[in-house]
Write an enzyme that holds these catalytic residues in place. Structure first.
Site, short mmCIF file in Angstrom:
data_model
loop_
_atom_site.label_atom_id
_atom_site.label_comp_id
_atom_site.label_asym_id
_atom_site.label_seq_id
_atom_site.Cartn_x
_atom_site.Cartn_y
_atom_site.Cartn_z
N ASP A 1 9.67 26.04 -34.50
CA ASP A 1 10.77 26.25 -35.44
C ASP A 1 10.25 25.85 -36.83
OD1 ASP A 1 13.46 26.59 -36.42
OD2 ASP A 1 13.60 24.41 -36.42
N CYS B 1 3.40 1.74 2.79
CA CYS B 1 4.70 1.08 2.61
C CYS B 1 5.64 1.97 1.79
CB CYS B 1 4.51 -0.26 1.89
SG CYS B 1 3.39 -1.41 2.71
N CYS C 1 0.84 -1.19 0.00
CA CYS C 1 0.00 0.00 0.00
C CYS C 1 0.88 1.24 0.00
CB CYS C 1 -0.95 0.02 1.21
SG CYS C 1 -0.09 0.18 2.80
#
Length: 797
Positions: free
Chosen positions: A471, A34, A31
């Site tokens: 460009d 952790c 989870c």
């Protein structure tokens, strides 16, 4: 004369120690709590910063050289998890005297590509539990939920079946909860373990001491907890339902999360496993890891190109669809580039290896996608901060609910039911999975479409941009130039002589315009090799000069046209009016000819710019070309804001000005002259066919040779961030709604367990939709605008 100083060697004590980046595979995480614990533990080491991804089970750690990998692994293990380096690609044993070549030039072995599911280890060890748990749990659930089937002493049969589930079936949760307790951590497993233990222990008390074990006892089924009938109820259905639903949910979640990384694994599978090389002894097949730069290898029809290289012999069509998203096969012949992983659709090719291992385009694409998946958005960092305190907060709420109900004089059974429901219904998993699963799916899908994003921060910026500076050369145009006209002065050198002198001087330049002039000379005069040029010099933005055949030759941009002899001024006006570059050839100080050089406008340029406009973006053309040419190109693309004759520093200044005006600016370019603007912009987008400098300065790289990929990238970013927001709204909203319901006794433990598992599955399922996302067109509701008829070629210097 003062001697030039030699190179200064810094003292070892004063030399800076660069940070290193290490990737670890972390096991045992279930989870977001952790994740927070691993990051916190690693962050306590001096100079260490870590980003842990729950969906991939990877920790990306930046650390000084003084902190070893062993220290990092020990720190993770001290937090109660497992850690190891990702397994490298196995190196085949040397055979026939051939040395391994996969790790040349001091490079490390490439890591196995593809995300590593954080629950893979757990899924393998728990896979055999799920069928047994289901077999034991289903009779308990049915008997508990269907009162008409509750025979005499049914509760004791349920107890016998539930005991192995609560002890053995839920053992992984109990083990991880105890391990976390030893390290002072509380995770999702803590909540599940406590919920199962509380339900089973209360049921044991009720059966042996609370009167629920009496023969003939029946228990009505209700989704809401009931109490107060004088007999203690059993909650064996919760004791078996919680581990059953959580185990099944994690099994499905692991499979779904593995699906989010399918695109990246597909990229890894594009790499060829072996290759046929040509040696002095003839042709032999070797593992691709033994291939060296400079080796010649063969690619037969239907085979994949083993690595990046240059075609030496043969011609064919290469299918790049799985690498760059380019749907049309690319024709290649001698001198053409061949990309590793492309499929040979035609004849036999002999290719010279130019890059191997981690230096190949496929390896760089895979690494870029992997890096993008390990990052975190700003909102995910907030979710991680919440998750770090989520489990302790839920434990506090559960204890408070139990105490409140008992203090208020409620039935102890109702109090325990509410407390257990709070433990079981809480779901920090959805918080931890909200962002990484979406990033896994989106970055993999982007790679399939030829859109490479460096990380979640780039996605966030891509979603917010409102101005796009484009460009021209190599971006709006293909960058492939050719001479369209040659006009010689009246009474001077003939056109052939002027062309030969110009090409002789231009062969010393690498500019695309110079290559166009020399190629045109080779085409017009194939049997007349060009002599060497002497005294060559080049002036950026102006032209070149040198000595050819004893004559001083200049090939430059025309200045004042009033002094040019006829018909050269008219030739210059004609070229620039058509959007071409006019190049003046001067021999021994006398203007002799004008060359018109043109570039091909990308066929999808108008539609791409129109899509950007429909997305609410402001297109701006910034080019180093002359104003007349810039206006011609902008007119055909319906761009109204033009900045012509802009040098690299002026492009960078333009970006700064636009940002100061409140714009969120993206720059799209492909050349070295775009690198500064790309780096200064809020977001840099490089064309994949451009230079390494441009790609290195960019946040997004468009591998696909399609200008509409810019709009696709914006669409993908907006869709991904929308998916992440939706995931997090659900994750937070679910807990905000269900926790109070459980606390006030309106939710039983068993449906709470089902809801908790469904929460994570909904988040992952929502992210999976990005795997099949398709770029939108110019807009379904809008009528496609008329595209002006455009000339085919445009100037480019």
């Amino acid at each position: 004369m003062t001697p030039e100083p030699g190179p200064v060697t810094p003292s070892p004590d004063l030399a800076p120690t660069p940070d290193r980046s290490t990737t670890l595979t972390v096991g045992g995480m279930t989870c977001a709590a952790c994740v927070g614990r691993v990051e916190k533990k690693l962050g306590r080491l001096d100079g260490v910063a870590a980003s842990v991804n729950l969906a991939t089970g990877r920790a990306t750690v930046s650390h000084p050289a003084a902190v070893s990998v062993t220290d990092l692994i020990s720190t993770v293990e001290a937090a109660g998890f497992t850690a190891q380096l990702p397994e490298p690609v196995p190196e085949p044993a040397p055979e026939d005297g051939l040395p391994p070549t996969g790790h040349q030039d001091g490079q490390d072995a490439p890591e196995t590509a593809g995300p590593q599911d954080s629950s893979d280890d757990g899924a393998r060890t728990e896979r055999h539990r799920l069928p047994a748990v289901a077999l034991l749990s289903l009779p308990v659930l049915v008997l508990s939920m269907v009162p008409g089937w509750q025979f005499r002493n049914w509760q004791w049969l349920c107890f016998v079946l539930a005991a192995p589930v609560a002890v053995w079936g839920a053992a992984p949760f109990h083990t991880r909860a105890l391990r976390g307790l030893r390290h002072g951590a509380a995770t999702m497993d803590t909540l599940v373990s406590l919920g199962v233990a509380a339900s089973f222990l209360w049921s044991t008390y009720a059966l042996f001491l609370g009167g629920a074990g009496a023969p003939g006892m029946t228990m009505p089924f209700s989704l809401l907890p009931t109490a107060g009938d004088g007999t203690a109820h059993v909650y064996l259905e919760a004791a078996v339902g919680v581990p059953l639903f959580v185990l099944a949910g994690r099994r499905m979640e692991a499979r779904a999360r593995r699906g989010t990384g399918a695109a990246l694994r597909a990229l890894a599978e594009l790499a060829a496993k072996d290759v046929a090389v040509r040696t002095p002894d003839g042709e032999r097949r070797i593992p691709v890891s033994r291939l060296r730069t400079g080796d010649h290898f063969l690619v037969r029809p239907g085979e994949r190109v083993a690595t990046d290289g240059t075609v030496v012999e043969g011609s064919s069509a290469l299918d790049l669809s799985l690498i760059s998203g380019e749907s049309r096969p690319v024709e290649v012949g001698p001198g053409a580039a061949a990309v590793g992983g492309a499929v040979n659709s035609g004849g036999l090719l002999e290719v010279r290896a130019d890059a191997v291992g981690a230096d190949t385009q496929l390896a760089r694409i895979t690494k870029l996608v992997e890096d993008a998946q390990t990052g975190k958005t700003k909102v995910q960092r907030l979710a991680d901060a919440v998750a770090a305190v989520f489990v302790p907060a839920v434990l506090t709420v559960s204890v408070s609910v139990l105490g409140f109900w008992l203090g208020a004089g409620a039935d102890p059974q109702a109090a325990i039911t509410a407390a257990v429901a709070v433990l079981v219904v809480a779901c920090p998993c959805a918080l931890g999975l909200a962002t990484p699963t979406a990033l896994l799916a989106a970055t993999g899908r982007g790679a399939q479409l030829g859109i490479l994003v460096r990380g979640p921060e780039a996605l966030e910026r891509l979603r917010r941009i409102d101005t796009v500076v484009l460009d021209k050369t190599g971006t709006l145009t293909t960058g492939r130039m050719s001479v369209t006209a040659l006009t010689a002065r009246t009474g001077g050198l003939d056109a052939a002589a002027a062309l030969r002198l110009a090409a002789t001087v231009e062969q010393g330049s690498e500019h695309p315009l110079a290559r166009a002039v020399t190629a045109y000379a080779d085409e017009q005069q194939p049997d007349q090799p060009l002599p060497p040029v002497a005294d060559f010099s080049a002036t950026p933005g102006h032209g070149v000069r040198g000595t050819a055949d004893g004559r001083r030759v200049e090939v430059t941009r025309p200045g004042d046209l009033t002094g040019l002899p006829a018909p050269l001024p008219d030739a210059v006006h004609t070229a620039e009016g058509a959007g071409h570059t006019a190049v003046l050839v001067t021999v021994d100080g006398t203007p002799e000819a004008v060359l018109a050089v043109g570039d091909t406008l990308r066929s999808d340029g108008y539609r791409a710019v129109d899509r950007l406009r429909r997305l609410g973006l402001r297109p701006v053309l910034a080019t180093g070309d002359r104003a007349a040419t810039a206006r011609a190109v902008a007119g055909h693309l319906a761009i109204t804001e033009i900045h012509a004759e802009a040098r690299p520093e002026e492009k960078a200044a333009l970006v700064t000005t636009l940002k100061e005006q409140g714009g969120r600016v993206a720059v799209v370019g492909d050349g070295v002259n775009d690198a500064a603007a790309l780096a200064l912009a809020d977001l840099g987008i490089a064309m994949g066919s451009g230079t390494d400098a441009a790609i290195g300065a960019a946040d997004v790289t468009l591998v696909r040779e399609d200008l509409q990929a810019i709009a696709d990238a914006v669409h993908l970013a907006r869709r991904t961030l929308g998916t992440i927001r939706g995931n997090l709204v659900w994750a937070f909203g679910y807990n905000l709604v269900t926790l109070p319901l459980a606390a006030v006794g309106l939710l039983s433990p068993m449906p709470a367990a089902a809801a908790m598992s469904a929460s994570s599955l909904l988040v992952v399922g929502n992210s999976l939709r990005l795997r099949v996302w398709r770029p939108g067109g110019a807009g379904k509701s809008a009528r496609r605008p008329h595209r002006p008829r455009a000339q085919a070629r445009w100037e480019t210097r």
